[in-house]
Design an enzyme around this catalytic site. Structure first.
Site, PDB file in Angstrom:
ATOM      1  N   ARG A  91       0.836  -1.207   0.000  1.00 37.16           N
ATOM      2  CA  ARG A  91       0.000   0.000   0.000  1.00 37.16           C
ATOM      3  C   ARG A  91       0.869   1.255   0.000  1.00 37.16           C
ATOM      4  O   ARG A  91       0.481   2.278   0.540  1.00 37.16           O
ATOM      5  CB  ARG A  91      -0.930   0.004   1.193  1.00 37.16           C
ATOM      6  CG  ARG A  91      -0.213  -0.116   2.513  1.00 37.16           C
ATOM      7  CD  ARG A  91      -1.116   0.352   3.588  1.00 37.16           C
ATOM      8  NE  ARG A  91      -0.536   0.074   4.885  1.00 37.16           N
ATOM      9  CZ  ARG A  91      -1.072   0.499   6.006  1.00 37.16           C
ATOM     10  NH1 ARG A  91      -2.181   1.198   5.973  1.00 37.16           N
ATOM     11  NH2 ARG A  91      -0.509   0.237   7.142  1.00 37.16           N
ATOM     12  N   GLY A 124      -4.764  -1.826  -0.252  1.00 39.58           N
ATOM     13  CA  GLY A 124      -3.772  -0.819  -0.639  1.00 39.58           C
ATOM     14  C   GLY A 124      -4.007   0.548  -0.015  1.00 39.58           C
ATOM     15  O   GLY A 124      -3.298   1.500  -0.311  1.00 39.58           O
ATOM     16  N   ARG A 174       5.558  10.028   3.173  1.00 39.17           N
ATOM     17  CA  ARG A 174       6.665   9.678   4.067  1.00 39.17           C
ATOM     18  C   ARG A 174       7.987  10.039   3.398  1.00 39.17           C
ATOM     19  O   ARG A 174       8.168   9.822   2.213  1.00 39.17           O
ATOM     20  CB  ARG A 174       6.594   8.174   4.357  1.00 39.17           C
ATOM     21  CG  ARG A 174       7.696   7.678   5.250  1.00 39.17           C
ATOM     22  CD  ARG A 174       7.275   6.422   6.007  1.00 39.17           C
ATOM     23  NE  ARG A 174       7.288   5.226   5.189  1.00 39.17           N
ATOM     24  CZ  ARG A 174       6.932   4.030   5.651  1.00 39.17           C
ATOM     25  NH1 ARG A 174       6.502   3.880   6.897  1.00 39.17           N
ATOM     26  NH2 ARG A 174       6.961   2.975   4.873  1.00 39.17           N
ATOM     27  N   ASP A 250      11.066  -6.763   8.184  1.00 36.33           N
ATOM     28  CA  ASP A 250      10.693  -5.817   7.112  1.00 36.33           C
ATOM     29  C   ASP A 250      10.484  -4.412   7.679  1.00 36.33           C
ATOM     30  O   ASP A 250      10.343  -3.453   6.918  1.00 36.33           O
ATOM     31  CB  ASP A 250       9.429  -6.278   6.379  1.00 36.33           C
ATOM     32  CG  ASP A 250       8.292  -6.579   7.339  1.00 36.33           C
ATOM     33  OD1 ASP A 250       8.469  -7.434   8.215  1.00 36.33           O
ATOM     34  OD2 ASP A 250       7.239  -5.939   7.232  1.00 36.33           O
ATOM     35  N   ASN A 251      10.470  -4.305   8.996  1.00 34.34           N
ATOM     36  CA  ASN A 251      10.333  -2.985   9.615  1.00 34.34           C
ATOM     37  C   ASN A 251      11.646  -2.525  10.239  1.00 34.34           C
ATOM     38  O   ASN A 251      11.640  -1.669  11.121  1.00 34.34           O
ATOM     39  CB  ASN A 251       9.230  -3.005  10.670  1.00 34.34           C
ATOM     40  CG  ASN A 251       7.847  -3.157  10.042  1.00 34.34           C
ATOM     41  OD1 ASN A 251       7.657  -2.867   8.861  1.00 34.34           O
ATOM     42  ND2 ASN A 251       6.889  -3.611  10.819  1.00 34.34           N
ATOM     43  N   ASP A 260       7.893   2.633  10.265  1.00 31.21           N
ATOM     44  CA  ASP A 260       6.629   1.924  10.393  1.00 31.21           C
ATOM     45  C   ASP A 260       6.018   2.059  11.777  1.00 31.21           C
ATOM     46  O   ASP A 260       6.213   1.228  12.651  1.00 31.21           O
ATOM     47  CB  ASP A 260       6.794   0.448  10.007  1.00 31.21           C
ATOM     48  CG  ASP A 260       5.866   0.137   8.855  1.00 31.21           C
ATOM     49  OD1 ASP A 260       4.841   0.826   8.746  1.00 31.21           O
ATOM     50  OD2 ASP A 260       6.159  -0.777   8.072  1.00 31.21           O
TER      51      ASP A 260
HETATM   52  P1  AMP Z   1       3.196  -3.466   8.209  1.00 31.45           P
HETATM   53  O1  AMP Z   1       2.622  -4.270   9.302  1.00 31.45           O
HETATM   54  O2  AMP Z   1       2.601  -2.101   8.072  1.00 31.45           O
HETATM   55  O3  AMP Z   1       4.687  -3.450   8.238  1.00 31.45           O
HETATM   56  O4  AMP Z   1       2.776  -4.189   6.854  1.00 31.45           O
HETATM   57  C1  AMP Z   1       3.140  -5.503   6.562  1.00 31.45           C
HETATM   58  C2  AMP Z   1       2.867  -5.804   5.115  1.00 31.45           C
HETATM   59  O5  AMP Z   1       1.474  -5.720   4.834  1.00 31.45           O
HETATM   60  C3  AMP Z   1       3.534  -4.872   4.125  1.00 31.45           C
HETATM   61  O6  AMP Z   1       3.944  -5.623   3.028  1.00 31.45           O
HETATM   62  C4  AMP Z   1       2.447  -3.906   3.774  1.00 31.45           C
HETATM   63  O7  AMP Z   1       2.651  -3.320   2.512  1.00 31.45           O
HETATM   64  C5  AMP Z   1       1.234  -4.824   3.771  1.00 31.45           C
HETATM   65  N1  AMP Z   1      -0.036  -4.106   4.000  1.00 31.45           N
HETATM   66  C6  AMP Z   1      -0.427  -3.506   5.135  1.00 31.45           C
HETATM   67  N2  AMP Z   1      -1.657  -2.953   4.998  1.00 31.45           N
HETATM   68  C7  AMP Z   1      -2.040  -3.184   3.734  1.00 31.45           C
HETATM   69  C8  AMP Z   1      -3.219  -2.866   2.956  1.00 31.45           C
HETATM   70  N3  AMP Z   1      -4.233  -2.181   3.468  1.00 31.45           N
HETATM   71  N4  AMP Z   1      -3.246  -3.285   1.684  1.00 31.45           N
HETATM   72  C9  AMP Z   1      -2.234  -3.982   1.147  1.00 31.45           C
HETATM   73  N5  AMP Z   1      -1.128  -4.323   1.808  1.00 31.45           N
HETATM   74  C10 AMP Z   1      -1.007  -3.934   3.083  1.00 31.45           C
HETATM   75 MG    MG Z   2       6.111  -2.504   7.358  1.00 36.25          MG
END
Ligand code: AMP
Ligand code: MG
Length: 484
Positions: A91, A124, A174, A250-251, A260
């Site tokens: 996203r 997204g 960002r 990944d963070n 993040d």
């Molecule tokens: P995060 O927990 O924010 O680090 O996200 C973990 C993964 O989930 C990353 O690959 C993000 O891009 C994906 N992600 C989080 N929210 C969404 C969303 N609403 N739509 C698509 N991908 C998402």
């Molecule tokens: Mg992330």
């Protein structure tokens, strides 16, 4: 639209194609700027003054893409709560790398900009509350002197997103040194083609570690440099009581920035096992675990680099292990030196660690507020009530006073040192939640006031009083949500 307001490059897209997908933000219906960071725009040399209000909102929503840009989403993998997963910007879309007037390079990324090839089941999109939260906390972290991605703006999209409830949609712009993560290396190393990881390594070194170009074993030198960098970052988090909440690989950004801001939070009462994140059931990412998790994540980076370190795997493992094992001592020494400055100490003495841990134990037992206890220490007079007016505290206080007597500097210098590392104000969760709730309902005053109060967190002032008290029992925030 001309791109004269930005100086954009895109060196990331010179990497092998597997690292990204060229894709554009999906336009939104009715973008409106909710909050814009004028100071950051100025610092970055991003001048939007040629735009009308409407054009500015369209630009910050990704509806208007400057001519000549090729936006892209990044591919990466990662260990989430210990389990390996393929991920990628589901996203988020990078517009490009903006070069500031002083020649620094920053990614400009839209978060919440619509589906990408990595969206998996997600929409997204992002909701307003969580994007305002990232804006608020990332800017507070910056003001606290902690490396972090920054927030240029939040725009409401005029659309809704479906979560547990229907919520207002938003996009955050960002700004980051880069968005290369430990998980980007994990992704590269999956391809069993050394040239792919090598290309990423060279890109990262060019971008963030140019001094390593001279090194004979660059992957090993990079690992050592990242170990140092992450030990510094975690030390900062521990200093202000910050709990990231989702320290997945990944963070963990290799720019050394905090990235993040999901269910992150600041600790009020000192308790090492504090967890706020609603998704962290095991307490994996609790306050006191953060250094161990950083080391665990760094081991995942090391594994990805092994094939580049030495053709002989056993040799490579030996080198990587030696580097990783050093993390503990490196971190411990940074932590101790940080804690010394929180107590106004400069000279190094063997007994300092015990002085620090005894204070922390006392704080834990007496459930005192982490931020305010340290701040109280340098006040002309300590609070006259319990738990300060007790024998146990006086005993510790006397030891500390004696220890201060061994310093060459005087009390005034110690106070100055303490005031520069012990914040007078942090984004307390109950204040953050209160401001976000009002913001989601369209009233931005509390949010703007809170952003302002957090701009100079080491500078005491009457305007900070409403933000300094720990929460009343009814105001306590026990859980924070990712709000994805
Ligand atoms: P995060 O927990 O924010 O680090 O996200 C973990 C993964 O989930 C990353 O690959 C993000 O891009 C994906 N992600 C989080 N929210 C969404 C969303 N609403 N739509 C698509 N991908 C998402
Ligand atoms: Mg992330």
């Amino acid at each position: 639209m001309s791109e004269s307001c930005l100086r954009l490059e895109s060196t990331y897209t010179n990497l092998p194609h597997i690292f990204f997908s060229k894709t554009s933000p999906i336009p939104v219906q009715k973008p409106e700027v909710v909050i814009f960071n004028h100071a950051l725009a100025k610092e970055m040399g991003i001048d939007l003054s040629q735009f009308s209000e409407q054009q500015e909102a369209e630009f910050l929503a990704g509806n208007l893409i400057p001519d000549g840009c090729t936006p892209f989403a990044q591919a990466y993998a990662g260990h989430q709560f210990g389990n390996f997963t393929m991920l990628g910007d589901g996203r988020a879309i990078v517009l490009g790398e903006h070069i500031t007037s002083s020649g620094k390079r920053f990614d400009i990324q839209y978060k919440g900009s619509g589906r990408t090839p990595y969206s998996r089941g997600g929409d997204g999109r992002a909701a307003l509350g969580p994007m305002l939260r990232e804006y608020l906390i990332s800017e507070a972290m910056h003001s606290l002197g902690i490396p972090t991605t920054r927030s240029l703006a939040v725009v409401a999209t005029g659309e809704t997103v479906q979560r547990e409830n229907e919520l207002s949609g938003a996009i955050l712009t960002r700004i980051a040194g880069s968005h290369i993560r430990v998980g980007t290396f994990e992704f590269a190393s999956l391809h069993e083609d050394k040239t792919i990881t090598q290309a990423l390594l060279e890109h990262l070194i060019d971008r963030h570690f140019p001094s390593l170009k001279e090194k004979e074993n660059q992957p090993l030198a990079l690992l050592e440099a990242v170990i140092e960098q992450q030990a510094d970052l975690i030390t900062h988090w521990m200093r202000v009581g910050f709990i990231h909440g989702v320290m997945n690989t990944d963070n963990m950004a290799l720019s050394g920035e905090t990235i993040d801001y999901g269910p992150c939070a600041f600790m009020d009462i000192f308790a090492p096992d504090t967890v706020f994140s609603s998704i962290d059931h095991q307490g994996r990412y609790a306050y006191a675990n953060q250094p161990y998790i950083a080391q665990w994540n760094l081991a995942r980076l090391a594994e990805s680099l092994l094939p580049l370190m030495d053709a002989d795997r056993e040799n490579a493992i030996e080198m990587a292990e030696e580097a990783l094992n050093a993390f503990e001592d490196i971190y411990k020494s940074k932590w101790l030196s940080m804690m010394r400055s929180k107590l106004g100490l400069v000279v190094i003495r063997k007994e300092d660690e015990k002085l620090v841990t005894d204070l922390l134990d006392w704080m834990h037992q007496n459930r005192t507020d982490y931020t305010n206890t340290f701040r109280n220490l340098s006040k002309p007079e300590l609070p006259q009530e319990a738990p300060y007016a007790t024998e146990s505290f006086e005993a510790w206080h006397n030891r500390w006073q004696n220890r201060l007597g061994e310093e060459e500097q005087g009390w005034d210098s110690s106070v100055t040192l303490m005031a520069s590392v012990n914040p007078a104000v942090i984004p307390r969760n109950h204040k953050v939640e209160e401001a976000l709730q009002a913001g989601e309902e369209g009233d931005l005053k509390l949010l703007h006031d809170l952003v302002k109060a957090l701009e100079n967190p080491y500078q005491e002032g009457d305007h900070l009083i409403p933000y300094q008290s720990p929460p009343e029992p009814t105001e306590k925030v026990y859980r924070t949500f990712c709000g994805t």
